[in-house]
Design a protein around this motif. Sequence first.
Motif, PDB file in Angstrom:
ATOM      1  N   LEU A  62      -3.005   4.314   3.078  1.00  0.00           N
ATOM      2  CA  LEU A  62      -3.863   5.063   1.925  1.00  0.00           C
ATOM      3  C   LEU A  62      -4.821   5.929   2.930  1.00  0.00           C
ATOM      4  CD1 LEU A  62      -5.147   5.793  -0.780  1.00  0.00           C
ATOM      5  CD2 LEU A  62      -6.682   3.657  -0.417  1.00  0.00           C
ATOM      6  N   ARG A  63      -5.381   5.359   3.961  1.00  0.00           N
ATOM      7  CA  ARG A  63      -6.434   5.878   4.780  1.00  0.00           C
ATOM      8  C   ARG A  63      -5.526   7.081   5.556  1.00  0.00           C
ATOM      9  NH1 ARG A  63     -10.887   7.634   4.803  1.00  0.00           N
ATOM     10  NH2 ARG A  63     -11.640   5.606   4.228  1.00  0.00           N
ATOM     11  N   GLN A  64      -4.238   6.735   5.900  1.00  0.00           N
ATOM     12  CA  GLN A  64      -3.686   8.049   6.722  1.00  0.00           C
ATOM     13  C   GLN A  64      -3.530   9.129   5.727  1.00  0.00           C
ATOM     14  OE1 GLN A  64      -0.054   6.685   8.787  1.00  0.00           O
ATOM     15  NE2 GLN A  64      -0.667   4.422   8.821  1.00  0.00           N
ATOM     16  N   MET A 113     -27.507  15.241   0.723  1.00  0.00           N
ATOM     17  CA  MET A 113     -26.843  16.585   0.627  1.00  0.00           C
ATOM     18  C   MET A 113     -25.463  16.460   1.562  1.00  0.00           C
ATOM     19  SD  MET A 113     -28.005  20.257   1.676  1.00  0.00           S
ATOM     20  CE  MET A 113     -29.365  20.387   0.528  1.00  0.00           C
ATOM     21  N   SER A 114     -24.425  17.097   1.021  1.00  0.00           N
ATOM     22  CA  SER A 114     -23.255  17.012   1.637  1.00  0.00           C
ATOM     23  C   SER A 114     -22.344  18.399   1.210  1.00  0.00           C
ATOM     24  CB  SER A 114     -22.274  15.835   1.195  1.00  0.00           C
ATOM     25  OG  SER A 114     -22.051  15.931  -0.326  1.00  0.00           O
ATOM     26  N   THR A 115     -21.253  18.814   1.923  1.00  0.00           N
ATOM     27  CA  THR A 115     -20.511  19.523   1.721  1.00  0.00           C
ATOM     28  C   THR A 115     -19.024  18.858   1.629  1.00  0.00           C
ATOM     29  OG1 THR A 115     -20.041  19.958   3.914  1.00  0.00           O
ATOM     30  CG2 THR A 115     -21.663  21.458   3.065  1.00  0.00           C
ATOM     31  N   PRO A 116     -18.886  18.683  -0.074  1.00  0.00           N
ATOM     32  CA  PRO A 116     -17.484  18.002  -0.399  1.00  0.00           C
ATOM     33  C   PRO A 116     -16.297  18.795   0.048  1.00  0.00           C
ATOM     34  CG  PRO A 116     -18.682  18.691  -2.171  1.00  0.00           C
ATOM     35  CD  PRO A 116     -19.605  18.879  -1.062  1.00  0.00           C
ATOM     36  N   ILE A 117     -15.068  18.065   0.082  1.00  0.00           N
ATOM     37  CA  ILE A 117     -13.892  18.805   0.583  1.00  0.00           C
ATOM     38  C   ILE A 117     -13.263  18.571  -0.630  1.00  0.00           C
ATOM     39  CG2 ILE A 117     -11.739  18.579   2.088  1.00  0.00           C
ATOM     40  CD1 ILE A 117     -13.322  17.129   3.991  1.00  0.00           C
ATOM     41  N   ARG A 145      -4.523  14.531   3.722  1.00  0.00           N
ATOM     42  CA  ARG A 145      -4.808  15.535   2.803  1.00  0.00           C
ATOM     43  C   ARG A 145      -6.072  16.239   2.981  1.00  0.00           C
ATOM     44  NH1 ARG A 145      -2.419  15.426  -1.992  1.00  0.00           N
ATOM     45  NH2 ARG A 145      -4.330  15.751  -3.271  1.00  0.00           N
ATOM     46  N   LEU A 146      -7.179  15.728   3.619  1.00  0.00           N
ATOM     47  CA  LEU A 146      -8.412  16.264   3.792  1.00  0.00           C
ATOM     48  C   LEU A 146      -8.147  17.702   4.705  1.00  0.00           C
ATOM     49  CD1 LEU A 146     -10.975  13.430   3.610  1.00  0.00           C
ATOM     50  CD2 LEU A 146     -10.616  14.976   1.929  1.00  0.00           C
ATOM     51  N   LYS A 147      -7.431  17.050   5.942  1.00  0.00           N
ATOM     52  CA  LYS A 147      -7.154  18.058   7.104  1.00  0.00           C
ATOM     53  C   LYS A 147      -6.361  19.260   6.200  1.00  0.00           C
ATOM     54  CE  LYS A 147      -7.637  20.109  10.830  1.00  0.00           C
ATOM     55  NZ  LYS A 147      -8.700  20.660  11.045  1.00  0.00           N
ATOM     56  N   GLU A 148      -5.300  18.967   5.280  1.00  0.00           N
ATOM     57  CA  GLU A 148      -4.648  20.070   4.948  1.00  0.00           C
ATOM     58  C   GLU A 148      -5.134  20.944   3.974  1.00  0.00           C
ATOM     59  OE1 GLU A 148      -1.472  18.013   2.933  1.00  0.00           O
ATOM     60  OE2 GLU A 148      -0.170  17.738   4.530  1.00  0.00           O
ATOM     61  N   GLU A 192       0.832  -1.047  -0.057  1.00  0.00           N
ATOM     62  CA  GLU A 192       0.144   0.116  -0.088  1.00  0.00           C
ATOM     63  C   GLU A 192       0.782   1.261  -0.008  1.00  0.00           C
ATOM     64  OE1 GLU A 192      -2.500  -0.370   3.361  1.00  0.00           O
ATOM     65  OE2 GLU A 192      -3.617  -2.029   2.640  1.00  0.00           O
ATOM     66  N   THR A 193       0.741   2.020  -0.823  1.00  0.00           N
ATOM     67  CA  THR A 193       1.399   3.391  -1.165  1.00  0.00           C
ATOM     68  C   THR A 193       0.448   4.386  -0.656  1.00  0.00           C
ATOM     69  OG1 THR A 193       0.739   3.781  -3.319  1.00  0.00           O
ATOM     70  CG2 THR A 193       2.808   2.517  -2.894  1.00  0.00           C
ATOM     71  N   ASP A 194       0.863   5.605  -0.600  1.00  0.00           N
ATOM     72  CA  ASP A 194       0.036   6.864  -0.499  1.00  0.00           C
ATOM     73  C   ASP A 194      -1.388   6.796  -1.069  1.00  0.00           C
ATOM     74  OD1 ASP A 194       1.772   7.504   1.584  1.00  0.00           O
ATOM     75  OD2 ASP A 194       2.601   9.091   0.658  1.00  0.00           O
ATOM     76  N   LYS A 195      -1.124   6.336  -2.548  1.00  0.00           N
ATOM     77  CA  LYS A 195      -2.414   6.578  -3.300  1.00  0.00           C
ATOM     78  C   LYS A 195      -3.093   5.118  -3.746  1.00  0.00           C
ATOM     79  CE  LYS A 195      -0.773  11.069  -5.377  1.00  0.00           C
ATOM     80  NZ  LYS A 195      -0.743  11.873  -6.532  1.00  0.00           N
TER      81      LYS A 195
END
Length: 399
Positions: free
Chosen positions: A178-180, A327-331, A185-188, A40-43
């Motif tokens: 991948l999950r990490q 409904m959602s607010t995508p990042i 990335r989402l937090k960034e 598993e890589t980052d992607k």
Amino acid sequence: MASEVKVPTLGESVSEATVGQWLKQPGEAVALDEPIASLETDKVAVEVPSPVAGVMGQQLVKEGDTVAVGAVIAVIDDAGSGAKAAPAAAPAAAAPVAAAPSVESTTLSPAVRRAVLEHGIDPAKVVGTGKDGRLTKEDVLEAAKKAGEAPAAPVAAPVAATPAAPGRHEERVKMTRLRQTIAKRLKEAQDTAAMLTTFNDVDMGEVMAMRERYRDLFEKKHGVRLGFMSFFTKAVALAARDIPAVNARIDGDEIVYHNYLDVSVAVSAPNGLVVPVVRNADSMGFAEIEKAIADLGKRAKDGTLTMEDMKGGTFTISNGGVFGGLMSTPIINPPQSAVLGLHRIEDRPVVRNGQIVIRPMMYLALSYDHRLIDGREAVTFLKTVKEAIEDPGRLLVDL
């Protein structure tokens, strides 16, 4: 004689990975180029092929270990010596397997292993539908469903005999690489971009009627189903011509505008959400878009996406409607500046020509980086997408 198995080159700027799963166990026969482990890589997940034909020897690292590119992770024994030992060991191992199936000895992903334990399913009795016949979580759930429909049988006794921990309990499972990366990335994105979301709703009646009218002819001619994603991709391409900031990115103190549209399509993979890219989507026809998305979705499910599939992307479309989201607010997917969120289609009362009628409506959400995109531009972009979907003829005449 033994041959070393090394971590292959994983892609540009990727220097290490996590051992996600051993696909071959010591003593098992291995063919040339047959996958023996999944990294598993980052992607993406990357399979490690055997450099020679032989017998799986010692595993030098464990599942969950971090390994660097070029590191030796296992050895493959010469087929002449190891192949003779493997059959002899098989009969001896048969007796304990028959008495009680061991989940730990079976090559299963963490999600599958957890499902097996939760539902008390013997993995040896379930036919895998994943890549190379591997067991998937869906296979286990389907087996559990069938077992629940069948009448109780005496063979359930061994499961009952297994002691279970009473009361409440917790389970700790290490996050996959991948999950990490997704979490980071989402937090960034939230910490860096001045994110804002604007909403609209769209009447899906015309698109649904067009799909119904041309469904059979389209599939017969192109070999792929006509879905909603091609309509929205074409609508985004149309709107981005008028509002280029939505398809741009910030690089330091500069704005980078693109004269092409590479759409990142959010799809669900076994280890989490991934966003492979449909390149030059603005110059594609409906059939080309549908084929590209179908191929990426299949390879995401099979775990065969490559690093190249994930590179780039200038705009993201995320369809939460397939899971029933209203409904959602995508990042935002950095370094992109905007993401369009699609949701489920729901019959709702709306006013048309002074009359209340029931129409198939969908909420649209556009999250954007307010540092680059003004509110007026965001609203105009979303309004253009809405108008194109409600009147699909606009997509053909570029209005």
